[in-house]
Design a protein around this motif. Sequence first.
Motif, PDB file in Angstrom:
ATOM      1  N   ALA A  93      58.359  42.582  32.350  1.00  0.00           N
ATOM      2  CA  ALA A  93      58.828  43.687  33.194  1.00  0.00           C
ATOM      3  C   ALA A  93      59.492  43.097  34.430  1.00  0.00           C
ATOM      4  CB  ALA A  93      57.666  44.612  33.569  1.00  0.00           C
ATOM      5  N   SER A  94      59.768  43.947  35.397  1.00  0.00           N
ATOM      6  CA  SER A  94      60.411  43.485  36.622  1.00  0.00           C
ATOM      7  C   SER A  94      59.418  42.728  37.503  1.00  0.00           C
ATOM      8  CB  SER A  94      60.976  44.680  37.404  1.00  0.00           C
ATOM      9  OG  SER A  94      59.910  45.484  37.893  1.00  0.00           O
ATOM     10  N   THR A  95      59.940  41.903  38.398  1.00  0.00           N
ATOM     11  CA  THR A  95      59.054  41.246  39.345  1.00  0.00           C
ATOM     12  C   THR A  95      58.491  42.248  40.342  1.00  0.00           C
ATOM     13  OG1 THR A  95      60.917  40.676  40.779  1.00  0.00           O
ATOM     14  CG2 THR A  95      60.251  39.043  39.151  1.00  0.00           C
ATOM     15  N   ALA A  96      59.215  43.334  40.594  1.00  0.00           N
ATOM     16  CA  ALA A  96      58.676  44.396  41.450  1.00  0.00           C
ATOM     17  C   ALA A  96      57.435  45.004  40.814  1.00  0.00           C
ATOM     18  CB  ALA A  96      59.738  45.470  41.687  1.00  0.00           C
ATOM     19  N   ASN A  97      57.460  45.167  39.493  1.00  0.00           N
ATOM     20  CA  ASN A  97      56.291  45.659  38.769  1.00  0.00           C
ATOM     21  C   ASN A  97      55.115  44.713  38.963  1.00  0.00           C
ATOM     22  OD1 ASN A  97      54.475  45.635  36.297  1.00  0.00           O
ATOM     23  ND2 ASN A  97      55.692  47.446  35.801  1.00  0.00           N
ATOM     24  N   TYR A  98      55.388  43.410  38.880  1.00  0.00           N
ATOM     25  CA  TYR A  98      54.308  42.424  39.051  1.00  0.00           C
ATOM     26  C   TYR A  98      53.755  42.474  40.477  1.00  0.00           C
ATOM     27  CZ  TYR A  98      51.598  38.189  38.473  1.00  0.00           C
ATOM     28  OH  TYR A  98      50.551  37.307  38.401  1.00  0.00           O
ATOM     29  N   TRP A  99      54.654  42.577  41.438  1.00  0.00           N
ATOM     30  CA  TRP A  99      54.230  42.641  42.839  1.00  0.00           C
ATOM     31  C   TRP A  99      53.320  43.839  43.075  1.00  0.00           C
ATOM     32  CZ3 TRP A  99      55.286  46.214  46.800  1.00  0.00           C
ATOM     33  CH2 TRP A  99      54.971  45.782  48.094  1.00  0.00           C
ATOM     34  N   LEU A 100      53.677  44.985  42.508  1.00  0.00           N
ATOM     35  CA  LEU A 100      52.850  46.181  42.677  1.00  0.00           C
ATOM     36  C   LEU A 100      51.493  46.017  42.016  1.00  0.00           C
ATOM     37  CD1 LEU A 100      55.545  48.952  42.104  1.00  0.00           C
ATOM     38  CD2 LEU A 100      54.314  48.477  44.243  1.00  0.00           C
ATOM     39  N   ARG A 101      51.451  45.378  40.856  1.00  0.00           N
ATOM     40  CA  ARG A 101      50.190  45.207  40.137  1.00  0.00           C
ATOM     41  C   ARG A 101      49.239  44.247  40.846  1.00  0.00           C
ATOM     42  NH1 ARG A 101      49.674  46.419  34.578  1.00  0.00           N
ATOM     43  NH2 ARG A 101      51.368  47.713  33.796  1.00  0.00           N
ATOM     44  N   THR A 102      49.790  43.289  41.571  1.00  0.00           N
ATOM     45  CA  THR A 102      48.942  42.302  42.244  1.00  0.00           C
ATOM     46  C   THR A 102      48.767  42.596  43.728  1.00  0.00           C
ATOM     47  OG1 THR A 102      50.902  40.897  42.579  1.00  0.00           O
ATOM     48  CG2 THR A 102      49.540  40.455  40.634  1.00  0.00           C
ATOM     49  N   ARG A 103      49.396  43.649  44.210  1.00  0.00           N
ATOM     50  CA  ARG A 103      49.377  43.918  45.645  1.00  0.00           C
ATOM     51  C   ARG A 103      47.976  44.272  46.144  1.00  0.00           C
ATOM     52  NH1 ARG A 103      52.374  48.947  48.746  1.00  0.00           N
ATOM     53  NH2 ARG A 103      52.052  48.190  50.872  1.00  0.00           N
ATOM     54  N   ARG A 104      47.245  45.034  45.338  1.00  0.00           N
ATOM     55  CA  ARG A 104      45.921  45.483  45.761  1.00  0.00           C
ATOM     56  C   ARG A 104      44.916  45.280  44.644  1.00  0.00           C
ATOM     57  NH1 ARG A 104      46.525  50.763  48.846  1.00  0.00           N
ATOM     58  NH2 ARG A 104      47.529  49.247  50.213  1.00  0.00           N
ATOM     59  N   LEU A 105      43.841  44.594  44.937  1.00  0.00           N
ATOM     60  CA  LEU A 105      42.816  44.297  43.939  1.00  0.00           C
ATOM     61  C   LEU A 105      42.016  45.546  43.594  1.00  0.00           C
ATOM     62  CD1 LEU A 105      41.384  41.860  42.452  1.00  0.00           C
ATOM     63  CD2 LEU A 105      39.719  41.959  44.311  1.00  0.00           C
ATOM     64  N   ASP A 106      41.775  45.754  42.302  1.00  0.00           N
ATOM     65  CA  ASP A 106      40.918  46.834  41.835  1.00  0.00           C
ATOM     66  C   ASP A 106      39.539  46.247  41.541  1.00  0.00           C
ATOM     67  OD1 ASP A 106      39.667  48.994  40.728  1.00  0.00           O
ATOM     68  OD2 ASP A 106      40.833  48.995  38.864  1.00  0.00           O
ATOM     69  N   PRO A 107      38.553  46.453  42.417  1.00  0.00           N
ATOM     70  CA  PRO A 107      37.226  45.853  42.206  1.00  0.00           C
ATOM     71  C   PRO A 107      36.599  46.239  40.868  1.00  0.00           C
ATOM     72  CG  PRO A 107      37.416  46.735  44.428  1.00  0.00           C
ATOM     73  CD  PRO A 107      38.612  47.224  43.676  1.00  0.00           C
ATOM     74  N   ALA A 108      36.927  47.424  40.348  1.00  0.00           N
ATOM     75  CA  ALA A 108      36.336  47.865  39.081  1.00  0.00           C
ATOM     76  C   ALA A 108      36.776  47.014  37.907  1.00  0.00           C
ATOM     77  CB  ALA A 108      36.697  49.327  38.825  1.00  0.00           C
ATOM     78  N   SER A 109      37.831  46.227  38.088  1.00  0.00           N
ATOM     79  CA  SER A 109      38.328  45.374  37.005  1.00  0.00           C
ATOM     80  C   SER A 109      37.555  44.066  36.894  1.00  0.00           C
ATOM     81  CB  SER A 109      39.811  45.054  37.232  1.00  0.00           C
ATOM     82  OG  SER A 109      40.595  46.224  37.188  1.00  0.00           O
ATOM     83  N   TYR A 110      36.622  43.836  37.817  1.00  0.00           N
ATOM     84  CA  TYR A 110      35.936  42.548  37.866  1.00  0.00           C
ATOM     85  C   TYR A 110      34.423  42.706  37.826  1.00  0.00           C
ATOM     86  CZ  TYR A 110      40.448  40.556  38.894  1.00  0.00           C
ATOM     87  OH  TYR A 110      41.754  40.170  38.803  1.00  0.00           O
ATOM     88  N   GLU A 111      33.771  41.707  37.253  1.00  0.00           N
ATOM     89  CA  GLU A 111      32.320  41.602  37.252  1.00  0.00           C
ATOM     90  C   GLU A 111      31.917  40.659  38.381  1.00  0.00           C
ATOM     91  OE1 GLU A 111      31.503  41.837  32.445  1.00  0.00           O
ATOM     92  OE2 GLU A 111      31.844  39.887  33.406  1.00  0.00           O
ATOM     93  N   LEU A 112      30.935  41.065  39.154  1.00  0.00           N
ATOM     94  CA  LEU A 112      30.440  40.243  40.249  1.00  0.00           C
ATOM     95  C   LEU A 112      29.053  39.738  39.910  1.00  0.00           C
ATOM     96  CD1 LEU A 112      31.616  42.465  43.239  1.00  0.00           C
ATOM     97  CD2 LEU A 112      32.627  40.313  42.468  1.00  0.00           C
ATOM     98  N   GLY A 113      28.851  38.422  40.080  1.00  0.00           N
ATOM     99  CA  GLY A 113      27.558  37.824  39.796  1.00  0.00           C
ATOM    100  C   GLY A 113      26.682  37.801  41.026  1.00  0.00           C
ATOM    101  N   ALA A 114      25.393  38.018  40.822  1.00  0.00           N
ATOM    102  CA  ALA A 114      24.444  38.029  41.937  1.00  0.00           C
ATOM    103  C   ALA A 114      24.329  36.642  42.546  1.00  0.00           C
ATOM    104  CB  ALA A 114      23.073  38.496  41.449  1.00  0.00           C
ATOM    105  N   PRO A 115      23.971  36.575  43.837  1.00  0.00           N
ATOM    106  CA  PRO A 115      23.788  35.270  44.478  1.00  0.00           C
ATOM    107  C   PRO A 115      22.767  34.439  43.723  1.00  0.00           C
ATOM    108  CG  PRO A 115      23.773  37.016  46.112  1.00  0.00           C
ATOM    109  CD  PRO A 115      23.741  37.684  44.763  1.00  0.00           C
ATOM    110  N   THR A 116      22.969  33.126  43.685  1.00  0.00           N
ATOM    111  CA  THR A 116      22.042  32.235  42.991  1.00  0.00           C
ATOM    112  C   THR A 116      21.138  31.545  43.992  1.00  0.00           C
ATOM    113  OG1 THR A 116      23.628  30.443  43.117  1.00  0.00           O
ATOM    114  CG2 THR A 116      23.658  31.783  41.124  1.00  0.00           C
ATOM    115  N   GLY A 117      19.854  31.553  43.737  1.00  0.00           N
ATOM    116  CA  GLY A 117      18.916  30.797  44.549  1.00  0.00           C
ATOM    117  C   GLY A 117      18.794  31.265  45.973  1.00  0.00           C
TER     118      GLY A 117
END
Length: 508
Positions: free
Chosen positions: A447-471
Amino acid sequence: MAIGLKKAGVHDFVILEKADEVGGTWRENTYPGCACDIMSLLYSYSFEPKSDWSRMFPKQRELLQYIKDIVDKYDLLQHIRFNTEAVGAEYDDDTATWNVLVDDGDETVRGRALVSAMGPLHQPNVPDLPGLASFAGKVFHSAEWDHDYDLTGKRVAVIGTGASAIQFVPRIARRTGHLTVFQRTPPWILPKPDRPLTGVERTLFRRVPGVQRIYRNGIYLLQESFVLGFENPRLLKIASTLAKAHLARQVPDPGLRRELTPDYTMGCKRTLVSSDYYPALTRPDVELTTSGIREVRAGSIVTEDGREHEVDAIVLGTGFHVTDAFEHAHIVGRGGLRIQDAWRDGVEAHLGVTVAGFPNLFLLLGPNSGLGHNSMIFIIEAQVRHALQCLRLLDATGSASIAVRRGTQDRFNAWVQRRSAGAVWVAGGCTSWYLDRDGVNRAAWPASTANYWLRTRRLDPASYELGAPTGGAPTGGHRADRDRAGSDRAGGDRAEPGGPARRPAAAG
């Protein structure tokens, strides 16, 4: 990436560099005529404009100096370990850190996060030609140019007609006794509008705010217009007509012109720019051969038509490993997952940056983030911003790890392949480094680089798994006691060879 970390207040990181100086592509490639095919005003960092570029299209030495100047300006040398090659990386589930094996494997650098910034056009592709090992003359790849070998008066064979070859062929043709260019597929070539930048232009760039930005944006929009044709190949007729006119103007011989005319849609392979390649092929001491290579003998190359071409040296302009670059990489993620197993059906990542099953790992110019029409610097800056957002989320939540969800990655890559299905890379009638051995687009952004810029401009936290602190170790801040506890915000454990705690080791 290093500059982004420093701007974010993160200083506990290390860059592992296999060579003895910085420069990447522009350090490795020193062949005659080496230059960028994106204009200098665009092929540079948006936050570091250079007002005194010498030409519209920068040459290798000027680009290398630009990189060195930036390293000095941002005081990056203190973070770089030269002559240090990363040979493998393993994720430790218990400590949520990456252990990076260095050189011969007797040293480990430990970091909370790992960034792979090794570049996709990195490993020279040496073709498996029958008899190549028995050739008695000189053989070298364009990315490993042997400047000690004098080509003057020699019978030289060039295998390949890609982006590097069309730059060095005109230069060496002036010196060789006879040059034979072995072409498998002719590239689409547009004229290169290169010229020196005038003193007036450089003065305006330096003294009038915004003028250079206007130039840059204009070049960006011109380059970006090609993406419309990549998505709908019928729109490329204007550009292909220009390329054919360029060929007709520079190659009067109809037979040679026919051999240099592509039979696939423009954009299917990388479109090149040159104004001196075609004239070089019309020289009386230069021959273009389109018959395939049957074998290499001690002093010659035999083609499928039975001809034997006697040569003293062979220069390989055969490109790089791209879609198969990770086939032998030792990268092990969560639960012992090998990168080869994660990618057994093909290389893929979310936005070309994060890979499911590999927490705290970030790729720069990863799968499906390559371009065939615009500046990769634009993509790199967007990816750096995305990686930094992931690291900030780690801090904000006090988590030990972050990894893209499998469902998110699957949905993204399904979209990539849907967009690619009718695009020129897949439907254009050619094979290229954009596609893997199964014909699937694994390299190009569809797609366009503008499309890429928009997709990476703001992180969607729901797209990621977060691991609990270790130790129970703290996960934020920059205080020295927290460094000793083995955590620095986006930084990492300080590691010494083979043990915990002293050398900064975040970005590799």
